[in-house]
Design an enzyme around this catalytic site. Structure first.
Site, mmCIF file in Angstrom:
data_model
loop_
_atom_site.group_PDB
_atom_site.id
_atom_site.type_symbol
_atom_site.label_atom_id
_atom_site.label_comp_id
_atom_site.label_asym_id
_atom_site.label_seq_id
_atom_site.Cartn_x
_atom_site.Cartn_y
_atom_site.Cartn_z
ATOM 1 N N HIS A 133 -1.742 13.100 -6.039
ATOM 2 C CA HIS A 133 -1.697 11.683 -6.448
ATOM 3 C C HIS A 133 -0.432 11.383 -7.267
ATOM 4 O O HIS A 133 -0.487 11.030 -8.447
ATOM 5 C CB HIS A 133 -2.950 11.283 -7.242
ATOM 6 C CG HIS A 133 -3.203 9.788 -7.209
ATOM 7 N ND1 HIS A 133 -4.458 9.241 -7.272
ATOM 8 C CD2 HIS A 133 -2.342 8.742 -7.109
ATOM 9 C CE1 HIS A 133 -4.372 7.911 -7.227
ATOM 10 N NE2 HIS A 133 -3.089 7.587 -7.121
ATOM 11 N N LEU A 134 0.720 11.492 -6.583
ATOM 12 C CA LEU A 134 2.009 11.289 -7.263
ATOM 13 C C LEU A 134 2.618 9.920 -6.971
ATOM 14 O O LEU A 134 3.753 9.657 -7.351
ATOM 15 C CB LEU A 134 3.010 12.371 -6.816
ATOM 16 C CG LEU A 134 2.616 13.825 -7.121
ATOM 17 C CD1 LEU A 134 3.689 14.777 -6.618
ATOM 18 C CD2 LEU A 134 2.398 14.027 -8.610
ATOM 19 N N THR B 251 -1.621 -0.005 -10.728
ATOM 20 C CA THR B 251 -2.142 -0.904 -9.698
ATOM 21 C C THR B 251 -3.621 -0.603 -9.472
ATOM 22 O O THR B 251 -4.033 0.532 -9.570
ATOM 23 C CB THR B 251 -1.382 -0.672 -8.376
ATOM 24 O OG1 THR B 251 0.002 -0.804 -8.659
ATOM 25 C CG2 THR B 251 -1.775 -1.692 -7.330
ATOM 26 N N ASP C 92 -3.281 -7.324 8.454
ATOM 27 C CA ASP C 92 -3.698 -7.699 7.102
ATOM 28 C C ASP C 92 -4.561 -8.950 7.197
ATOM 29 O O ASP C 92 -4.187 -9.908 7.871
ATOM 30 C CB ASP C 92 -2.477 -7.982 6.214
ATOM 31 C CG ASP C 92 -2.859 -8.108 4.748
ATOM 32 O OD1 ASP C 92 -2.533 -7.202 3.961
ATOM 33 O OD2 ASP C 92 -3.493 -9.125 4.381
ATOM 34 N N ALA D 174 -2.600 5.393 -0.631
ATOM 35 C CA ALA D 174 -3.250 4.237 -1.259
ATOM 36 C C ALA D 174 -4.424 4.692 -2.119
ATOM 37 O O ALA D 174 -4.308 4.842 -3.333
ATOM 38 C CB ALA D 174 -3.694 3.249 -0.185
ATOM 39 N N ARG D 175 -5.593 4.908 -1.483
ATOM 40 C CA ARG D 175 -6.786 5.350 -2.203
ATOM 41 C C ARG D 175 -7.566 6.314 -1.310
ATOM 42 O O ARG D 175 -7.693 6.091 -0.102
ATOM 43 C CB ARG D 175 -7.703 4.158 -2.547
ATOM 44 C CG ARG D 175 -7.178 3.245 -3.647
ATOM 45 C CD ARG D 175 -7.287 3.915 -5.017
ATOM 46 N NE ARG D 175 -6.908 3.034 -6.128
ATOM 47 C CZ ARG D 175 -5.706 2.989 -6.691
ATOM 48 N NH1 ARG D 175 -4.732 3.747 -6.207
ATOM 49 N NH2 ARG D 175 -5.475 2.198 -7.717
ATOM 50 N N GLU E 62 -10.801 13.645 -6.817
ATOM 51 C CA GLU E 62 -9.515 14.160 -7.298
ATOM 52 C C GLU E 62 -9.728 14.937 -8.596
ATOM 53 O O GLU E 62 -10.244 14.384 -9.552
ATOM 54 C CB GLU E 62 -8.537 12.991 -7.516
ATOM 55 C CG GLU E 62 -8.170 12.302 -6.202
ATOM 56 C CD GLU E 62 -7.144 11.164 -6.348
ATOM 57 O OE1 GLU E 62 -6.664 10.936 -7.476
ATOM 58 O OE2 GLU E 62 -6.832 10.515 -5.339
ATOM 59 N N THR F 185 -4.123 -0.488 1.524
ATOM 60 C CA THR F 185 -5.139 -1.485 1.165
ATOM 61 C C THR F 185 -5.805 -1.019 -0.126
ATOM 62 O O THR F 185 -5.711 0.155 -0.478
ATOM 63 C CB THR F 185 -6.226 -1.572 2.256
ATOM 64 O OG1 THR F 185 -6.968 -0.336 2.259
ATOM 65 C CG2 THR F 185 -5.635 -1.820 3.629
ATOM 66 N N ARG G 60 2.412 -5.923 -1.208
ATOM 67 C CA ARG G 60 3.729 -5.551 -1.752
ATOM 68 C C ARG G 60 4.227 -4.215 -1.208
ATOM 69 O O ARG G 60 5.374 -4.070 -0.811
ATOM 70 C CB ARG G 60 3.628 -5.409 -3.275
ATOM 71 C CG ARG G 60 3.269 -6.672 -4.006
ATOM 72 C CD ARG G 60 3.233 -6.365 -5.521
ATOM 73 N NE ARG G 60 2.816 -7.531 -6.281
ATOM 74 C CZ ARG G 60 1.552 -7.893 -6.467
ATOM 75 N NH1 ARG G 60 0.581 -7.166 -5.940
ATOM 76 N NH2 ARG G 60 1.258 -8.958 -7.158
ATOM 77 N N ILE G 61 3.340 -3.203 -1.207
ATOM 78 C CA ILE G 61 3.784 -1.854 -0.836
ATOM 79 C C ILE G 61 4.021 -1.771 0.666
ATOM 80 O O ILE G 61 5.033 -1.240 1.119
ATOM 81 C CB ILE G 61 2.759 -0.800 -1.313
ATOM 82 C CG1 ILE G 61 2.651 -0.850 -2.850
ATOM 83 C CG2 ILE G 61 3.179 0.600 -0.871
ATOM 84 C CD1 ILE G 61 1.514 -0.021 -3.435
#
Length: 538
Positions: free
Chosen positions: A286-287, A81, A178, A238-239, A268, A210, A158-159
């Site tokens: 980051h799994l 994604t 959103d 997310a990020r 990371e 997001t 979606r998530i």
């Protein structure tokens, strides 16, 4: 079945470990696949020029340097994604499609989010560590129920949706924000939408889902933490960067934030360990997408999406080629051929060879295809106008940005306006371009599946001119001697006439179209006989 414009992919490079199904599906469909992992940037640049396609996960950084070295590249597929590791702008300029698999790891990311929410509520990771150190601390790890608490979900894609429905099973109240998902849609899966200002003070837990973009960087910062309940717990799967890391540390120190579950970081792996080492922070490397199922799904999805695109069946997951999505019907294919052909005719008629300054495009017709074709028809005309410049490879993906940019590079500036005139005839497309202050006009249509030219700069042809083969356009005043003298000049060059189209009206200088057996080596043989001459092969 309808076909999209064929995009030929014969060879694909997979530059990191992607599920083996990906390779298998591509190979079953006749695509040669090479797998080369952990290449350095220089190695990738050297390797990439031989391939039509590149498949990556998140480790490969597909920078502008890599894209510009990739002369045959047509598609970059990311098995996952987001496309944070791909320079999408550089790809678009080069006419390369960038594609991802947005739904492949939805469930895995949502489940990890729920696991972090539960772990935060009951201190499971901290208790585990304490047990491993030989302790038995029942008082230290007092938790709180999730039941009846308020979960704020920022980002209801979606998530966010999957997290909401799962946490509702625990009896949590789910509220959210959103900018895109309509409130009535999120209400249908039990999330009440509100502004962020209304959301912050109500939440016991906050989770963000997001993309990382300018509007979401530091969405949770000192100012927004101050608006939250004291002791709020936050999760980021997310990020890295959506929650400001320094603000989070300050909120944890002051007790304004009661705990954080982090799967992602700005850097990371994070060099600064102060968050990871904080007693109220639980974290993972980051799994979010690291499950057998998500990896199999993403590897399979990206391969199927590439195969569907190559077979002209469908275009799914493309982030920069929206213009192609409307091009799967036979009608749209014919309109694209018409647009490119009309653009090419006008390009050949531009005697000044000066760059075009304007292009005005009008699509007329009552059919749906004419109403919806504006975007790709405009692009097709621009491809016809621009593609014949030396060293240019315009396609539907990059042509709009080439047209904007060439303003500088090739002193080409386009003003593209589309106006719909509802005339009743089968769709007619009119194009007017201006170069060096002179205007050139053409109108065309599709008849019997073939693109035809109806009119050129005021000359309406008696019979529509079929835009195929080798065509010669002559501008001259009507004269009984015109055809014999042109035929003689062509014959002396070994070229024979295959068709001749004259305009309805013969007053003044008018345009004729001559279909010929081959293009002339030198147009100068006709210059003494006519006012203007142009030729092209379609």
């Amino acid at each position: 079945p309808p076909k999209m414009a064929p995009i030929c992919i014969k060879t694909v490079l997979i530059s990191e470990s992607v599920d083996p199904r990906c390779r298998a599906i591509l190979e079953e469909n006749g695509i040669r696949v090479t797998e080369k992992q952990s290449m350095k940037k220089e190695e990738l640049i050297a390797e990439i020029k031989d391939y039509d396609g590149l498949v990556v996960r998140s480790a490969t950084k597909v920078t502008a340097d890599v894209i510009n070295a990739a002369d045959n590249l047509k598609i970059i597929g990311r098995a996952g994604t987001g496309v944070d590791n791909v320079d999408v702008d550089a790809a678009t300029k080069k006419g390369v499609i960038v594609m991802n698999t947005p739904s492949g790891n939805t469930i895995s990311a949502a489940e990890l989010t729920c696991a972090l929410l539960m772990s935060l509520s009951r201190n499971v990771p901290q208790a585990t560590m304490s047990m491993k150190q030989g302790n038995w601390d029942r008082k230290k790890f007092m938790g709180a129920e999730l039941y009846g608490k308020v979960l704020g979900i920022v980002g209801l894609g979606r998530i966010g949706k999957e997290v909401a429905t799962r946490m509702q099973a625990f009896g949590m109240t789910t509220i959210g924000y959103d900018p895109i998902t309509p409130p009535e849609v999120s209400a249908s899966w039990g999330v009440e939408q509100m502004s962020l200002e209304q959301l912050w003070p109500q939440c016991d837990y906050i989770t963000v889902h997001t993309p990382l973009m300018p509007s979401t960087v530091g969405l949770l910062n000192d100012e927004t933490f101050a608006k939250c309940k004291k002791g709020v717990k936050v999760v980021n799967c997310a990020r890295g960067g959506i929650i400001d890391e320094e603000a989070l540390l300050r909120a944890l120190e002051s007790g304004q934030c009661g705990g954080a579950g982090l799967d992602v970081f700005i850097e990371e792996p994070p060099k600064n360990r102060s968050l990871v080492n904080h007693p109220n922070v639980i974290s993972c490397p980051h799994l979010g997408a690291s499950t057998k199922e998500a990896q199999a799904r993403c590897g399979e999805d990206i391969a199927l999406q590439i195969v569907d695109m190559v077979n002209g069946k469908n275009l799914v997951g493309a982030v920069n080629a929206q213009v192609l999505a409307g091009t799967f019907s036979q009608e749209s294919q014919q309109l694209i051929r018409l647009g490119e052909a009309v653009g090419a005719v006008l390009h050949s008629c531009n005697a000044s060879r000066k760059p075009f300054s304007h292009a005005h495009i009008i699509t007329q017709g009552s059919g749906d295809s004419m109403k919806s074709c504006g975007g790709y028809f405009t692009s097709a005309v621009l491809v016809g106008l621009l593609n014949h410049e030396p060293g240019r490879s315009a396609n539907l993906i990059n042509v709009q940005s080439l047209a904007k940019e060439s303003g500088i590079a090739v002193a080409l500036y386009f003003q593209v306006n589309q106006s719909h005139c509802a005339s009743e005839e089968a769709g007619v497309c009119k194009v007017e371009v201006v170069a060096d202050g002179r205007s050139y006009k053409a109108s065309g249509s599709v008849q019997g599946g073939v693109p035809v030219l109806l009119e050129l700069s005021g000359s309406v042809f008696r019979q529509p001119v079929s835009l195929t083969g080798n065509l010669l356009f002559l501008q001259a005043s009507a004269d009984p001697q015109l055809l014999p003298s042109v035929a003689g000049a062509l014959a002396s060059e070994g070229v024979q006439i295959e068709s001749f189209s004259a305009p309805v009206d013969h007053t003044g200088d008018v345009w004729y179209c001559v279909g010929v057996s081959s293009l002339l080596q030198d147009l100068n043989v006709l210059k003494p006989l006519v006012k203007n001459v142009a030729q092209l092969s379609i």
